[in-house]
Scaffold this motif. Sequence first.
Motif, mmCIF file in Angstrom:
data_model
loop_
_atom_site.group_PDB
_atom_site.id
_atom_site.type_symbol
_atom_site.label_atom_id
_atom_site.label_comp_id
_atom_site.label_asym_id
_atom_site.label_seq_id
_atom_site.Cartn_x
_atom_site.Cartn_y
_atom_site.Cartn_z
ATOM 1 N N LEU A 48 0.835 -1.191 0.000
ATOM 2 C CA LEU A 48 0.000 0.000 0.000
ATOM 3 C C LEU A 48 0.874 1.248 0.000
ATOM 4 C CD1 LEU A 48 -2.666 -1.059 2.670
ATOM 5 C CD2 LEU A 48 -2.780 -1.307 0.174
ATOM 6 N N SER A 49 0.510 2.214 -0.842
ATOM 7 C CA SER A 49 1.231 3.476 -0.926
ATOM 8 C C SER A 49 1.063 4.265 0.361
ATOM 9 C CB SER A 49 0.703 4.303 -2.102
ATOM 10 O OG SER A 49 1.224 5.615 -2.050
ATOM 11 N N GLU A 50 2.148 4.838 0.844
ATOM 12 C CA GLU A 50 2.115 5.611 2.078
ATOM 13 C C GLU A 50 1.294 6.897 1.945
ATOM 14 O OE1 GLU A 50 5.858 5.229 4.700
ATOM 15 O OE2 GLU A 50 6.586 5.217 2.625
ATOM 16 N N VAL A 51 1.000 7.359 0.726
ATOM 17 C CA VAL A 51 0.186 8.570 0.557
ATOM 18 C C VAL A 51 -1.301 8.240 0.514
ATOM 19 C CG1 VAL A 51 2.037 9.801 -0.644
ATOM 20 C CG2 VAL A 51 0.285 8.625 -1.985
ATOM 21 N N ASN A 52 -1.628 6.955 0.528
ATOM 22 C CA ASN A 52 -3.007 6.512 0.359
ATOM 23 C C ASN A 52 -3.738 6.434 1.697
ATOM 24 O OD1 ASN A 52 -5.248 4.615 -0.095
ATOM 25 N ND2 ASN A 52 -4.304 4.332 -2.101
ATOM 26 N N ASP A 86 -9.964 10.705 1.085
ATOM 27 C CA ASP A 86 -9.468 11.969 1.630
ATOM 28 C C ASP A 86 -10.350 13.139 1.206
ATOM 29 O OD1 ASP A 86 -7.375 10.854 3.046
ATOM 30 O OD2 ASP A 86 -5.935 11.142 1.422
ATOM 31 N N ASP A 87 -11.098 12.967 0.116
ATOM 32 C CA ASP A 87 -12.023 14.001 -0.360
ATOM 33 C C ASP A 87 -13.429 13.800 0.199
ATOM 34 O OD1 ASP A 87 -9.981 15.097 -1.873
ATOM 35 O OD2 ASP A 87 -10.568 14.067 -3.718
ATOM 36 N N GLY A 88 -13.581 12.881 1.154
ATOM 37 C CA GLY A 88 -14.893 12.627 1.746
ATOM 38 C C GLY A 88 -15.745 11.653 0.951
ATOM 39 N N VAL A 89 -15.171 11.028 -0.069
ATOM 40 C CA VAL A 89 -15.904 10.066 -0.889
ATOM 41 C C VAL A 89 -16.112 8.770 -0.103
ATOM 42 C CG1 VAL A 89 -15.780 8.636 -2.976
ATOM 43 C CG2 VAL A 89 -15.029 11.015 -3.056
ATOM 44 N N GLU A 157 -7.564 7.238 -13.702
ATOM 45 C CA GLU A 157 -6.764 8.322 -13.136
ATOM 46 C C GLU A 157 -6.662 8.097 -11.628
ATOM 47 O OE1 GLU A 157 -4.654 11.933 -13.416
ATOM 48 O OE2 GLU A 157 -5.663 10.942 -15.079
ATOM 49 N N PRO A 158 -5.450 7.922 -11.073
ATOM 50 C CA PRO A 158 -5.330 7.624 -9.643
ATOM 51 C C PRO A 158 -5.953 8.707 -8.759
ATOM 52 C CG PRO A 158 -3.229 7.311 -10.770
ATOM 53 C CD PRO A 158 -4.155 7.976 -11.739
ATOM 54 N N GLY A 159 -6.612 8.278 -7.702
ATOM 55 C CA GLY A 159 -7.207 9.204 -6.740
ATOM 56 C C GLY A 159 -6.155 9.996 -5.995
ATOM 57 N N HIS A 160 -4.963 9.426 -5.858
ATOM 58 C CA HIS A 160 -3.821 10.091 -5.203
ATOM 59 C C HIS A 160 -2.678 10.145 -6.186
ATOM 60 C CE1 HIS A 160 -4.517 10.865 -0.971
ATOM 61 N NE2 HIS A 160 -5.243 9.772 -0.905
#
Length: 163
Positions: A48-52, A86-89, A157-160
């Motif tokens: 898992l990506s650390e920014v996710n 992170d966008d509330g989705v 398109e990646p969310g992050h």
Amino acid sequence: MGDMDAFTSRLDPDMCVVTAAAGGERAGCLVGFASQCSLRPVRFVVWLSEVNRTYRVARSAQFLAVHLLAREQVELAEIFGGRTGDDGVDKFRDVRWRKGHGGAVVLQDTEAWFVGRVVGQAGGGDHIGFVLDPVEWGALEGPGGPLLRLSDARDIEPGHPVG
């Protein structure tokens, strides 16, 4: 192309959705870095990506669920790969899911899935590997069809951002 692109651009791994639940939160993301990593006992690792956001929830989770998608399930892949909590989705609003072992979030309409107890973590650059000991699993009836691969999901398109 960079030095490794000649190698990595030829890879076409199966994609999976990893879900996590902890602290009253649930999250999930589309993952291309995942593999069985042990025969005895059977173990699996998902990176898992650390920014996710899923990574941040997974850090506190005792169990993660890993789901294989059919090739035609690009819309489901888009929900978990192209959007961010992170966008509330709420990625789970429009999908069928249930609570699995240990409170894990199991997507009900996937080709195959398992819930794994997190038994270790490993650093790997900008991704962290979660080593899982399978404790519950299932699959749709029948022989199953081709699985969703990276080449099927390239237009998502990646969310992050990647890094």
